[in-house]
Scaffold this active site. Sequence first.
Site, PDB file in Angstrom:
ATOM      1  CE1 TYR A  22      -0.603  -2.659  52.146  1.00 19.02           C
ATOM      2  CE2 TYR A  22       0.995  -4.204  53.045  1.00 19.02           C
ATOM      3  CZ  TYR A  22       0.085  -3.177  53.232  1.00 19.02           C
ATOM      4  OH  TYR A  22      -0.128  -2.680  54.487  1.00 19.02           O
TER       5      TYR A  22
ATOM      6  CE  LYS B 120       1.457   0.172  53.132  1.00 23.74           C
ATOM      7  NZ  LYS B 120       0.921   1.427  53.671  1.00 23.74           N
TER       8      LYS B 120
HETATM    9  P1  NAI Z   1      -8.148  -0.049  57.003  1.00 24.76           P
HETATM   10  O1  NAI Z   1      -8.542  -0.693  55.724  1.00 24.76           O
HETATM   11  O2  NAI Z   1      -8.859  -0.439  58.240  1.00 24.76           O
HETATM   12  O3  NAI Z   1      -8.239   1.546  56.851  1.00 24.76           O
HETATM   13  C1  NAI Z   1      -7.742   2.215  55.734  1.00 24.76           C
HETATM   14  C2  NAI Z   1      -8.530   3.484  55.520  1.00 24.76           C
HETATM   15  O4  NAI Z   1      -8.022   4.127  54.333  1.00 24.76           O
HETATM   16  C3  NAI Z   1     -10.030   3.248  55.285  1.00 24.76           C
HETATM   17  O5  NAI Z   1     -10.783   4.128  56.078  1.00 24.76           O
HETATM   18  C4  NAI Z   1     -10.210   3.523  53.808  1.00 24.76           C
HETATM   19  O6  NAI Z   1     -11.495   4.004  53.462  1.00 24.76           O
HETATM   20  C5  NAI Z   1      -9.132   4.574  53.561  1.00 24.76           C
HETATM   21  N1  NAI Z   1      -8.759   4.664  52.152  1.00 24.76           N
HETATM   22  C6  NAI Z   1      -8.590   3.649  51.279  1.00 24.76           C
HETATM   23  N2  NAI Z   1      -8.298   4.127  50.068  1.00 24.76           N
HETATM   24  C7  NAI Z   1      -8.281   5.487  50.181  1.00 24.76           C
HETATM   25  C8  NAI Z   1      -8.042   6.544  49.265  1.00 24.76           C
HETATM   26  N3  NAI Z   1      -7.789   6.297  47.970  1.00 24.76           N
HETATM   27  N4  NAI Z   1      -8.082   7.822  49.712  1.00 24.76           N
HETATM   28  C9  NAI Z   1      -8.366   8.063  51.003  1.00 24.76           C
HETATM   29  N5  NAI Z   1      -8.607   7.117  51.910  1.00 24.76           N
HETATM   30  C10 NAI Z   1      -8.574   5.838  51.504  1.00 24.76           C
HETATM   31  O7  NAI Z   1      -6.598  -0.281  57.139  1.00 24.76           O
HETATM   32  P2  NAI Z   1      -5.613  -0.268  58.415  1.00 24.76           P
HETATM   33  O8  NAI Z   1      -5.301  -1.658  58.763  1.00 24.76           O
HETATM   34  O9  NAI Z   1      -6.108   0.672  59.444  1.00 24.76           O
HETATM   35  O10 NAI Z   1      -4.314   0.310  57.702  1.00 24.76           O
HETATM   36  C11 NAI Z   1      -3.897   1.675  57.788  1.00 24.76           C
HETATM   37  C12 NAI Z   1      -2.512   1.772  57.192  1.00 24.76           C
HETATM   38  O11 NAI Z   1      -1.627   0.900  57.884  1.00 24.76           O
HETATM   39  C13 NAI Z   1      -2.449   1.351  55.716  1.00 24.76           C
HETATM   40  O12 NAI Z   1      -1.535   2.177  55.026  1.00 24.76           O
HETATM   41  C14 NAI Z   1      -1.928  -0.063  55.792  1.00 24.76           C
HETATM   42  O13 NAI Z   1      -1.280  -0.436  54.605  1.00 24.76           O
HETATM   43  C15 NAI Z   1      -0.976   0.055  56.957  1.00 24.76           C
HETATM   44  N6  NAI Z   1      -0.649  -1.208  57.593  1.00 24.76           N
HETATM   45  C16 NAI Z   1      -1.611  -1.986  58.155  1.00 24.76           C
HETATM   46  C17 NAI Z   1      -1.263  -3.198  58.738  1.00 24.76           C
HETATM   47  C18 NAI Z   1      -2.255  -4.114  59.355  1.00 24.76           C
HETATM   48  O14 NAI Z   1      -1.862  -5.223  59.725  1.00 24.76           O
HETATM   49  N7  NAI Z   1      -3.506  -3.715  59.504  1.00 24.76           N
HETATM   50  C19 NAI Z   1       0.146  -3.647  58.757  1.00 24.76           C
HETATM   51  C20 NAI Z   1       1.065  -2.733  58.158  1.00 24.76           C
HETATM   52  C21 NAI Z   1       0.675  -1.562  57.602  1.00 24.76           C
END
Ligand code: NAI
Length: 246
Positions: free
Chosen positions: A154, A158
């Site tokens: 991961y 990133k």
């Molecule tokens: P989440 O898991 O709640 O949402 C991610 C979404 O991406 C989901 O709706 C999922 O179905 C979709 N997804 C997954 N694989 C996919 C694919 N192959 N094609 C299309 N859609 C796909 O995650 P969250 O927490 O909302 O994270 C959003 C972004 O923020 C991610 O890139 C994550 O790495 C990043 N992030 C999140 C942090 C956190 O603490 N939650 C911290 C730093 C970055």
Amino acid sequence: MNLKGNVALITGGAQGIGKVTALLLASKGADVAVSDINMEGALDTVKEIEGLGRKGLAVEGDVSNPADAERIVAKTVEELGGIDILVNNAGITRDKLLLRMTEGDWDAVLNVNLKGTFNCTKAAVKYMIKRKSGRIVNIASVVGEMGNAGQANYAASKAGIIGLTKSIAREYAQRGINVNAVAPGYIETPMTEALAEKAKEELRGQIPMARLGTPMDVGNAVYFLVSDASSYITGHVLNVNGGIYM
Ligand code: NAI
């Protein structure tokens, strides 16, 4: 900072940060396409976008597949009339210590997070170049800046997003396309829900602001970077992390 007349595409907009960002941009006047592998969630987001009086579009697709990325962007242009804003938000984790991490764990995370960002950006830039304007925001992570035990795949994905962002920012700076990244710290979403309460408590202890972030904290940073208020900013990584990394 009105986004009226703009069309935005948010990948991974079915839940979490992507959903909140999609709704925020819609509330500021943008029409918003939401792509996800979870179509039910994407359709729910679109219902809420329409409730705000904007046009919405749900597109099913896996960002790690280049053909899907092309189709997602083409459908956005076809149905909503263009693409002014791309938010590469779709992301996954498969946390394990290095010696337990399989090739499959590595490939899955790199393919969705990094290759997915490459695929969607390439597809969208083709349209943005023609109009000589565009805003791309890539969701990176604090972990890509400081590393994290158990997240080699991961963190590498990133950190890769940060290099990708800066390179594309340089390539298209003279074509009216601004490319920036937002690096969230620990944000309360379904992705971090799995963390045990004790782990969350420890985390809070390490964060100068002593709280986890909210999806809206991240959405607000994205909104700034897609608005005219940031027109002279490109290749930047905006930390939204409560001070855990400076
Ligand atoms: P989440 O898991 O709640 O949402 C991610 C979404 O991406 C989901 O709706 C999922 O179905 C979709 N997804 C997954 N694989 C996919 C694919 N192959 N094609 C299309 N859609 C796909 O995650 P969250 O927490 O909302 O994270 C959003 C972004 O923020 C991610 O890139 C994550 O790495 C990043 N992030 C999140 C942090 C956190 O603490 N939650 C911290 C730093 C970055």
